[in-house]
Design a protein around this motif. Sequence first.
Motif, PDB file in Angstrom:
ATOM      1  N   VAL A  75       4.479 -18.609 -25.966  1.00 39.69           N
ATOM      2  CA  VAL A  75       5.175 -19.149 -24.800  1.00 39.69           C
ATOM      3  C   VAL A  75       6.099 -18.100 -24.203  1.00 39.69           C
ATOM      4  N   ASP A  76       6.856 -17.391 -25.050  1.00 35.54           N
ATOM      5  CA  ASP A  76       7.758 -16.351 -24.560  1.00 35.54           C
ATOM      6  C   ASP A  76       6.990 -15.247 -23.840  1.00 35.54           C
ATOM      7  N   ALA A  77       5.879 -14.801 -24.431  1.00 35.32           N
ATOM      8  CA  ALA A  77       5.092 -13.725 -23.831  1.00 35.32           C
ATOM      9  C   ALA A  77       4.465 -14.159 -22.515  1.00 35.32           C
ATOM     10  N   VAL A  78       3.939 -15.364 -22.467  1.00 39.48           N
ATOM     11  CA  VAL A  78       3.286 -15.855 -21.253  1.00 39.48           C
ATOM     12  C   VAL A  78       4.314 -16.100 -20.145  1.00 39.48           C
ATOM     13  N   MET A  79       5.473 -16.616 -20.494  1.00 39.57           N
ATOM     14  CA  MET A  79       6.516 -16.835 -19.487  1.00 39.57           C
ATOM     15  C   MET A  79       7.024 -15.497 -18.936  1.00 39.57           C
ATOM     16  N   SER A  80       7.145 -14.512 -19.789  1.00 39.57           N
ATOM     17  CA  SER A  80       7.560 -13.183 -19.345  1.00 39.57           C
ATOM     18  C   SER A  80       6.510 -12.583 -18.416  1.00 39.57           C
ATOM     19  N   ALA A  81       5.243 -12.752 -18.771  1.00 39.88           N
ATOM     20  CA  ALA A  81       4.161 -12.247 -17.927  1.00 39.88           C
ATOM     21  C   ALA A  81       4.135 -12.969 -16.583  1.00 39.88           C
ATOM     22  N   GLN A  82       4.363 -14.267 -16.602  1.00 42.40           N
ATOM     23  CA  GLN A  82       4.382 -15.036 -15.355  1.00 42.40           C
ATOM     24  C   GLN A  82       5.515 -14.566 -14.447  1.00 42.40           C
ATOM     25  N   GLN A  83       6.680 -14.336 -15.026  1.00 41.89           N
ATOM     26  CA  GLN A  83       7.820 -13.872 -14.239  1.00 41.89           C
ATOM     27  C   GLN A  83       7.547 -12.480 -13.657  1.00 41.89           C
ATOM     28  N   ALA A  84       6.974 -11.598 -14.461  1.00 40.50           N
ATOM     29  CA  ALA A  84       6.662 -10.247 -13.983  1.00 40.50           C
ATOM     30  C   ALA A  84       5.627 -10.286 -12.872  1.00 40.50           C
ATOM     31  N   LEU A  85       4.618 -11.136 -13.017  1.00 43.98           N
ATOM     32  CA  LEU A  85       3.580 -11.236 -11.991  1.00 43.98           C
ATOM     33  C   LEU A  85       4.132 -11.831 -10.698  1.00 43.98           C
ATOM     34  N   GLN A  86       4.986 -12.844 -10.804  1.00 44.07           N
ATOM     35  CA  GLN A  86       5.599 -13.431  -9.608  1.00 44.07           C
ATOM     36  C   GLN A  86       6.482 -12.413  -8.896  1.00 44.07           C
ATOM     37  N   THR A  87       7.181 -11.590  -9.667  1.00 44.96           N
ATOM     38  CA  THR A  87       8.013 -10.545  -9.073  1.00 44.96           C
ATOM     39  C   THR A  87       7.157  -9.510  -8.362  1.00 44.96           C
ATOM     40  N   ALA A  88       6.058  -9.121  -8.995  1.00 45.72           N
ATOM     41  CA  ALA A  88       5.158  -8.139  -8.386  1.00 45.72           C
ATOM     42  C   ALA A  88       4.560  -8.674  -7.087  1.00 45.72           C
ATOM     43  N   VAL A  89       4.194  -9.939  -7.075  1.00 44.87           N
ATOM     44  CA  VAL A  89       3.638 -10.549  -5.863  1.00 44.87           C
ATOM     45  C   VAL A  89       4.696 -10.622  -4.765  1.00 44.87           C
ATOM     46  N   ALA A  90       5.929 -10.945  -5.141  1.00 46.76           N
ATOM     47  CA  ALA A  90       7.009 -11.001  -4.152  1.00 46.76           C
ATOM     48  C   ALA A  90       7.278  -9.623  -3.554  1.00 46.76           C
ATOM     49  N   ILE A  91       7.262  -8.598  -4.398  1.00 44.68           N
ATOM     50  CA  ILE A  91       7.453  -7.222  -3.909  1.00 44.68           C
ATOM     51  C   ILE A  91       6.317  -6.837  -2.974  1.00 44.68           C
ATOM     52  N   ARG A  92       5.088  -7.170  -3.363  1.00 44.19           N
ATOM     53  CA  ARG A  92       3.940  -6.868  -2.509  1.00 44.19           C
ATOM     54  C   ARG A  92       4.066  -7.546  -1.160  1.00 44.19           C
ATOM     55  N   ASP A  93       4.467  -8.818  -1.168  1.00 43.10           N
ATOM     56  CA  ASP A  93       4.624  -9.552   0.086  1.00 43.10           C
ATOM     57  C   ASP A  93       5.677  -8.916   0.983  1.00 43.10           C
ATOM     58  N   LYS A  94       6.777  -8.461   0.389  1.00 40.35           N
ATOM     59  CA  LYS A  94       7.833  -7.806   1.173  1.00 40.35           C
ATOM     60  C   LYS A  94       7.349  -6.475   1.752  1.00 40.35           C
ATOM     61  N   VAL A  95       6.598  -5.713   0.969  1.00 34.51           N
ATOM     62  CA  VAL A  95       6.078  -4.429   1.455  1.00 34.51           C
ATOM     63  C   VAL A  95       5.099  -4.654   2.607  1.00 34.51           C
ATOM     64  N   VAL A  96       4.218  -5.626   2.459  1.00 40.39           N
ATOM     65  CA  VAL A  96       3.256  -5.923   3.527  1.00 40.39           C
ATOM     66  C   VAL A  96       3.994  -6.404   4.775  1.00 40.39           C
ATOM     67  N   SER A  97       4.985  -7.251   4.596  1.00 44.70           N
ATOM     68  CA  SER A  97       5.771  -7.745   5.727  1.00 44.70           C
ATOM     69  C   SER A  97       6.483  -6.592   6.447  1.00 44.70           C
ATOM     70  N   ALA A  98       7.069  -5.689   5.679  1.00 45.84           N
ATOM     71  CA  ALA A  98       7.752  -4.535   6.281  1.00 45.84           C
ATOM     72  C   ALA A  98       6.762  -3.642   7.013  1.00 45.84           C
ATOM     73  N   TYR A  99       5.591  -3.434   6.442  1.00 47.88           N
ATOM     74  CA  TYR A  99       4.565  -2.617   7.091  1.00 47.88           C
ATOM     75  C   TYR A  99       4.136  -3.239   8.418  1.00 47.88           C
ATOM     76  N   LEU A 100       3.914  -4.546   8.416  1.00 42.83           N
ATOM     77  CA  LEU A 100       3.499  -5.220   9.643  1.00 42.83           C
ATOM     78  C   LEU A 100       4.585  -5.145  10.708  1.00 42.83           C
ATOM     79  N   GLU A 101       5.829  -5.264  10.292  1.00 43.41           N
ATOM     80  CA  GLU A 101       6.930  -5.183  11.241  1.00 43.41           C
ATOM     81  C   GLU A 101       7.031  -3.764  11.842  1.00 43.41           C
ATOM     82  N   VAL A 102       6.866  -2.762  11.026  1.00 44.97           N
ATOM     83  CA  VAL A 102       6.922  -1.378  11.522  1.00 44.97           C
ATOM     84  C   VAL A 102       5.733  -1.093  12.425  1.00 44.97           C
TER      85      VAL A 102
END
Length: 107
Positions: A75-102
Amino acid sequence: MIVNGIGALNLKPGLGDTATDLLQGGVAPATSGNLGTSFAEAVSQAAAKTVNTLQNAEQVSLQALKGDADTRQVVDAVMSAQQALQTAVAIRDKVVSAYLEVSRMGI
């Protein structure tokens, strides 16, 4: 059934000690003469940390299937992986959003 697992992702192996907890609020140490890491290095380190977290969760899950790991560890490992993946997706979304704005800016 996972044949190759998360390890099939080949993202700049061998980052060593510089792959710090970027996804969990950590900051990479400054290298000699630099004030910090470049954006590309930071993204690369974050991706490597995410992949390592996902690989760890996969390994612990497989150990649990064999009966070698406790449910709490899984449970600890899977929750940590889920949090890391959600963070990576959020970062990706912000980068794509910034690229589109530029890209919409007038020259």
